[in-house]
Design an enzyme around this catalytic site. Structure first.
Site, PDB file in Angstrom:
ATOM      1  N   SER A   1     -22.140  29.097-180.656  1.00  0.00           N
ATOM      2  CA  SER A   1     -21.870  28.506-179.353  1.00  0.00           C
ATOM      3  C   SER A   1     -20.376  29.103-178.413  1.00  0.00           C
ATOM      4  CB  SER A   1     -21.299  27.162-179.813  1.00  0.00           C
ATOM      5  OG  SER A   1     -20.882  27.376-181.538  1.00  0.00           O
TER       6      SER A   1
ATOM      7  N   ARG B   1     -19.610  30.184-174.997  1.00  0.00           N
ATOM      8  CA  ARG B   1     -19.420  28.861-174.189  1.00  0.00           C
ATOM      9  C   ARG B   1     -17.813  30.030-173.107  1.00  0.00           C
ATOM     10  NH1 ARG B   1     -17.677  26.588-177.897  1.00  0.00           N
ATOM     11  NH2 ARG B   1     -18.366  24.841-178.734  1.00  0.00           N
TER      12      ARG B   1
ATOM     13  N   ASN C   1     -18.150  30.169-169.302  1.00  0.00           N
ATOM     14  CA  ASN C   1     -17.177  29.777-168.285  1.00  0.00           C
ATOM     15  C   ASN C   1     -16.587  31.286-167.433  1.00  0.00           C
ATOM     16  OD1 ASN C   1     -16.091  26.653-168.612  1.00  0.00           O
ATOM     17  ND2 ASN C   1     -16.972  27.419-170.535  1.00  0.00           N
TER      18      ASN C   1
END
Length: 270
Positions: A205, A209, A213
């Site tokens: 994660s 993440r 982004n």
């Protein structure tokens, strides 16, 4: 703006890393590395991630050398603000005494911020300069390379395992994986599966993440450069760059804070 009909090639070019591998007994680059397997080096990501890490160490080393007990200069004041900001975040999330956690948090925040900051450099500038020097592909944002974000997350995962065993002992860590949430020997296989998934989800994660982004932000800059006429690009790229500054800082802060939280959980002895 990319030539009409060549937009997909332009985008693909800007999203491709400079690759190096061993093939046919020697060094090979880019297209020759497509079938090289695992041992393919993204030399642009490595160059900028290591270089920016060295820049961070140099800046803070110089700040430490020039630190005075009197009225601090602007440079010392800025560095002290960064240190106090990270130290405050660590104190809020980590309620034990450990002299390593705050430096880890500071390193992660500044290093990830510097790597993210490369996304504000015009998308055509560095690839053009690299092309003049003979490099067919060249990316300058290490955090848009999943190899870099996953590598950092694996390092954090190693720290989680290390502190879990250090604080709880190997026996305590094993119990945590096998006797939670259901404290019965019949539930050990289910507990182990559930806790293993939870444990492994932490580094994945973190990596996905940050990568997602920054990759999305870079892609929007590339799309603006590819699809919008040069004279009008500023009208879209400048507002997006201003908004993207928030993403750059926020993602560095989130990566740091989640690392601190995960290490705090590793220190909890159930």
């Amino acid at each position: 703006m990319a030539a009409e009909g060549n937009v997909s090639g332009y985008i693909q070019h800007h999203l491709t890393n400079a690759q190096m591998c061993m093939a046919d007994g020697g060094l090979a680059f880019n297209h020759a590395c497509h079938d090289a397997g695992f041992w393919t080096w993204h030399i642009d990501s490595l160059l900028f991630s290591v270089g920016l890490g060295a820049l961070f160490l140099f800046i803070f080393y110089k700040a430490g050398q020039k630190a005075t007990t009197g009225v601090p200069g602007k440079f010392q004041c800025f560095v002290e603000m960064m240190v106090e900001f990270v130290d405050g975040a660590v104190r809020d999330a980590f309620h034990r005494t450990d002299r390593v956690i705050a430096p880890i948090g500071l390193t992660i925040f500044v290093w990830v911020f510097l790597m993210n900051l490369m996304d504000l450099i015009p998308v055509d500038f560095v690839p053009h300069v690299a092309g003049l020097m003979g490099a067919e592909y060249f990316k300058i944002v290490p955090t848009t390379d999943l190899n870099i974000t996953l590598g950092m997350s694996i390092a954090v995962f190693g720290l989680i395992i290390f502190y879990s065993i250090k604080v709880k002992g190997l026996k305590g860590f094993t119990k945590e994986l096998t006797l939670n949430p259901f404290n019965h020997w019949l539930m050990i296989p289910f507990n182990f599966l559930l806790e293993s998934v939870t444990l492994l989800a932490k580094p994945f994660s973190l990596a996905l993440r940050l990568f997602g982004n920054l990759y999305a932000g870079e892609l929007i800059f590339i799309l603006i450069a590819a699809l919008v006429p040069l004279w009008a690009q500023w009208a879209l790229s400048v507002p997006w760059a201003i908004f993207h500054i928030l993403v750059i800082v926020l993602q560095a802060f989130i990566f740091m804070m989640l690392t601190i939280v995960y290490l705090a959980l590793a220190h909890e002895d159930h």
